[in-house]
Design a protein around this motif. Structure first.
Motif, PDB file in Angstrom:
ATOM      1  N   PRO A 257       0.815  -1.230   0.000  1.00  0.00           N
ATOM      2  CA  PRO A 257       0.000   0.000   0.000  1.00  0.00           C
ATOM      3  C   PRO A 257       0.842   1.271   0.000  1.00  0.00           C
ATOM      4  O   PRO A 257       0.496   2.251  -0.669  1.00  0.00           O
ATOM      5  CB  PRO A 257      -0.827  -0.132   1.289  1.00  0.00           C
ATOM      6  CG  PRO A 257      -0.876  -1.593   1.569  1.00  0.00           C
ATOM      7  CD  PRO A 257       0.452  -2.123   1.127  1.00  0.00           C
ATOM      8  N   TYR A 258       1.941   1.267   0.756  1.00  0.00           N
ATOM      9  CA  TYR A 258       2.818   2.452   0.817  1.00  0.00           C
ATOM     10  C   TYR A 258       3.361   2.781  -0.572  1.00  0.00           C
ATOM     11  O   TYR A 258       3.370   3.947  -0.995  1.00  0.00           O
ATOM     12  CB  TYR A 258       3.960   2.187   1.794  1.00  0.00           C
ATOM     13  CG  TYR A 258       5.004   3.280   1.842  1.00  0.00           C
ATOM     14  CD1 TYR A 258       4.839   4.388   2.676  1.00  0.00           C
ATOM     15  CD2 TYR A 258       6.146   3.216   1.050  1.00  0.00           C
ATOM     16  CE1 TYR A 258       5.790   5.391   2.721  1.00  0.00           C
ATOM     17  CE2 TYR A 258       7.110   4.216   1.085  1.00  0.00           C
ATOM     18  CZ  TYR A 258       6.925   5.303   1.925  1.00  0.00           C
ATOM     19  OH  TYR A 258       7.866   6.295   1.960  1.00  0.00           O
ATOM     20  N   VAL A 261       0.759   4.198  -2.960  1.00  0.00           N
ATOM     21  CA  VAL A 261       0.572   5.632  -2.707  1.00  0.00           C
ATOM     22  C   VAL A 261       1.723   6.433  -3.321  1.00  0.00           C
ATOM     23  O   VAL A 261       1.515   7.518  -3.871  1.00  0.00           O
ATOM     24  CB  VAL A 261       0.454   5.910  -1.193  1.00  0.00           C
ATOM     25  CG1 VAL A 261       0.473   7.406  -0.910  1.00  0.00           C
ATOM     26  CG2 VAL A 261      -0.826   5.300  -0.643  1.00  0.00           C
ATOM     27  N   GLN A 285      -3.663  10.291  -2.102  1.00  0.00           N
ATOM     28  CA  GLN A 285      -2.370  10.063  -1.454  1.00  0.00           C
ATOM     29  C   GLN A 285      -2.244  10.822  -0.134  1.00  0.00           C
ATOM     30  O   GLN A 285      -1.652  10.318   0.820  1.00  0.00           O
ATOM     31  CB  GLN A 285      -1.215  10.401  -2.416  1.00  0.00           C
ATOM     32  CG  GLN A 285      -1.018  11.867  -2.737  1.00  0.00           C
ATOM     33  CD  GLN A 285      -0.076  12.567  -1.776  1.00  0.00           C
ATOM     34  OE1 GLN A 285       0.557  11.928  -0.936  1.00  0.00           O
ATOM     35  NE2 GLN A 285      -0.004  13.883  -1.900  1.00  0.00           N
ATOM     36  N   SER A 288      -4.363   9.068   2.632  1.00  0.00           N
ATOM     37  CA  SER A 288      -3.989   7.703   2.983  1.00  0.00           C
ATOM     38  C   SER A 288      -2.525   7.546   3.372  1.00  0.00           C
ATOM     39  O   SER A 288      -2.113   6.483   3.835  1.00  0.00           O
ATOM     40  CB  SER A 288      -4.292   6.764   1.808  1.00  0.00           C
ATOM     41  OG  SER A 288      -3.605   7.182   0.645  1.00  0.00           O
ATOM     42  N   ARG A 289      -1.719   8.575   3.205  1.00  0.00           N
ATOM     43  CA  ARG A 289      -0.281   8.473   3.470  1.00  0.00           C
ATOM     44  C   ARG A 289       0.028   8.068   4.909  1.00  0.00           C
ATOM     45  O   ARG A 289       0.857   7.195   5.167  1.00  0.00           O
ATOM     46  CB  ARG A 289       0.411   9.799   3.126  1.00  0.00           C
ATOM     47  CG  ARG A 289       1.894   9.869   3.465  1.00  0.00           C
ATOM     48  CD  ARG A 289       2.724   8.949   2.608  1.00  0.00           C
ATOM     49  NE  ARG A 289       2.868   9.433   1.252  1.00  0.00           N
ATOM     50  CZ  ARG A 289       3.581   8.810   0.323  1.00  0.00           C
ATOM     51  NH1 ARG A 289       4.191   7.669   0.617  1.00  0.00           N
ATOM     52  NH2 ARG A 289       3.669   9.278  -0.911  1.00  0.00           N
ATOM     53  N   THR A 292      -1.012   4.268   5.459  1.00  0.00           N
ATOM     54  CA  THR A 292      -0.161   3.309   4.751  1.00  0.00           C
ATOM     55  C   THR A 292       1.263   3.298   5.305  1.00  0.00           C
ATOM     56  O   THR A 292       1.914   2.247   5.358  1.00  0.00           O
ATOM     57  CB  THR A 292      -0.119   3.618   3.243  1.00  0.00           C
ATOM     58  OG1 THR A 292       0.301   4.974   3.040  1.00  0.00           O
ATOM     59  CG2 THR A 292      -1.487   3.423   2.620  1.00  0.00           C
ATOM     60  N   SER A 293       1.751   4.462   5.744  1.00  0.00           N
ATOM     61  CA  SER A 293       3.079   4.514   6.357  1.00  0.00           C
ATOM     62  C   SER A 293       3.087   3.752   7.675  1.00  0.00           C
ATOM     63  O   SER A 293       4.020   2.988   7.961  1.00  0.00           O
ATOM     64  CB  SER A 293       3.504   5.973   6.588  1.00  0.00           C
ATOM     65  OG  SER A 293       3.617   6.668   5.369  1.00  0.00           O
TER      66      SER A 293
END
Length: 366
Positions: A257-258, A261, A285, A288-289, A292-293
């Protein structure tokens, strides 16, 4: 990242104020849900990951005298994972406060170290896979030349490479002020790209060198490993391959996922500033950043759990030494190797002896 489309009042559609000198005006900490979820994930990761990886390091250093190649790679992987887990406390505070309180030098250094450990993790996993492939395909030739000294030099060179290719995250990262739709000012530790091509360079580099190319090598290695396993009747080897394969798959699932993005962010830079498509990609992005991070951090605390399941048969017999027992692998077979070889030499089964050598060469983590 570049801004999304602007309304007539000079504000972005996402509500953040416009900064003409810095197109990356929307902060990943401006989304309450995303930052709250990210902080929760990182808190759980910290609680599980730090003691778990420290236990792995202790098991290898204190309990294993003769360390195999795989064990050396796992030791480095645990050190990298444990170190990045210790850093999560800073990001938990960042997400909880939604403002950066640690200053400019820490902003650069912390994200640089995280980026370096991301590369280190995937490179170490790639080395594991390549090593398994070598000892499976060429047990009598190349595997004998892969000594622990050679591996140490390879690992040292890998860490040097990691430090170099992580430099963009050190250069393009700084603290700046960010204002939301309520005119509330916060400090954010965010990328600072003066040109769109720098955005494309940094995030494309991360995904290509930190995910796509290593995984291409890993997949190739395991295709060759599985083909080799089908040609031999010594199925006990499969256990060590399954453990490393589980590490590979777990890392991929949590980091995918990361990097998706990242690619969305790179794709957005190819569209004009006022493009509706760019606005959508920017929104995806930025919203969701943080999640996902934080999700990517889970991979660093997942390995101790995988090792525990793999070594559960040793727990009752060996207690806290079960992890060391799992990693020793070949030491259990050392006593039986001579008897097997004697029996096979006396009966003239030379072909089977070769296969036995293959088994011992590949069973470092059994």
């Amino acid at each position: 990242m570049g801004t999304s489309g602007m309304d007539p009042d000079g504000r972005s559609f996402l509500g953040d104020s416009v900064n003409d000198t810095n197109p990356e005006d929307d902060s990943v900490v401006s989304n309450d849900f995303s930052t709250s979820l990210g902080a929760l994930i990182l808190s759980l990761v910290f609680v599980l990951g730090v003691p778990g990886n420290l236990f792995i390091v202790w098991s290898i250093l204190a309990r294993i005298r003769r360390r195999s190649v795989t064990t050396l790679l796992i030791l480095n992987l645990a050190c990298a994972d444990g170190f990045i887990m210790a850093l999560t406390i800073f990001f938990i505070v960042y997400l909880a406060k939604q403002t950066w309180v640690f200053g400019h030098p820490m902003c650069k250094c912390l994200f640089y170290l995280c980026n370096a450990n991301m590369y280190a993790s995937i490179f170490l996993i790639t080395l594991m896979s390549v090593h398994r492939m070598v000892v499976m395909l060429w047990p009598q030739r190349l595997s004998q030349r892969i000594t622990r000294k050679t591996v140490r030099w390879v690992i040292l060179g890998m860490w040097g490479l990691v430090m170099v290719i992580s430099v963009p995250s050190l250069v393009f990262r700084d603290v700046r002020e960010d204002s939301d739709e309520k005119n509330k000012t916060r400090l954010v530790c965010a990328p600072e790209h003066s040109l769109a091509r720098y955005v494309r360079f940094q995030y494309a580099l991360e995904s290509v060198c930190g995910f796509i190319l290593p995984y291409a090598v890993i997949i190739t290695s395991y295709v060759l490993i599985l083909r080799r396993l089908r040609q031999t009747k010594f199925r006990r080897k499969v256990r060590s391959e399954k453990l490393i394969l589980a590490i590979v798959v777990t890392f991929g699932l949590f980091w995918l996922p990361y990097h998706v993005v990242n690619m969305i962010q790179v794709a957005a830079e190819w569209y004009p500033m006022d493009s509706p498509t760019r606005e959508i990609l920017d929104h995806i992005q930025k919203s969701s950043r943080a999640v996902t991070s934080a999700f990517a951090f889970i991979s660093s605390c997942a390995n101790p759990i995988l090792y525990t399941f793999a070594g559960k048969s040793y727990i009752k017999r060996n207690g806290f030494a079960f992890m060391a027992k799992l990693f020793e692998g070949t030491s259990d077979q050392a006593g039986n190797k001579k008897s097997r070889m004697k029996g096979k030499n006396s009966s003239g089964q030379n072909a089977e002896s070769v296969n036995t050598s293959t088994q011992n060469g590949t069973a470092e983590v059994s």
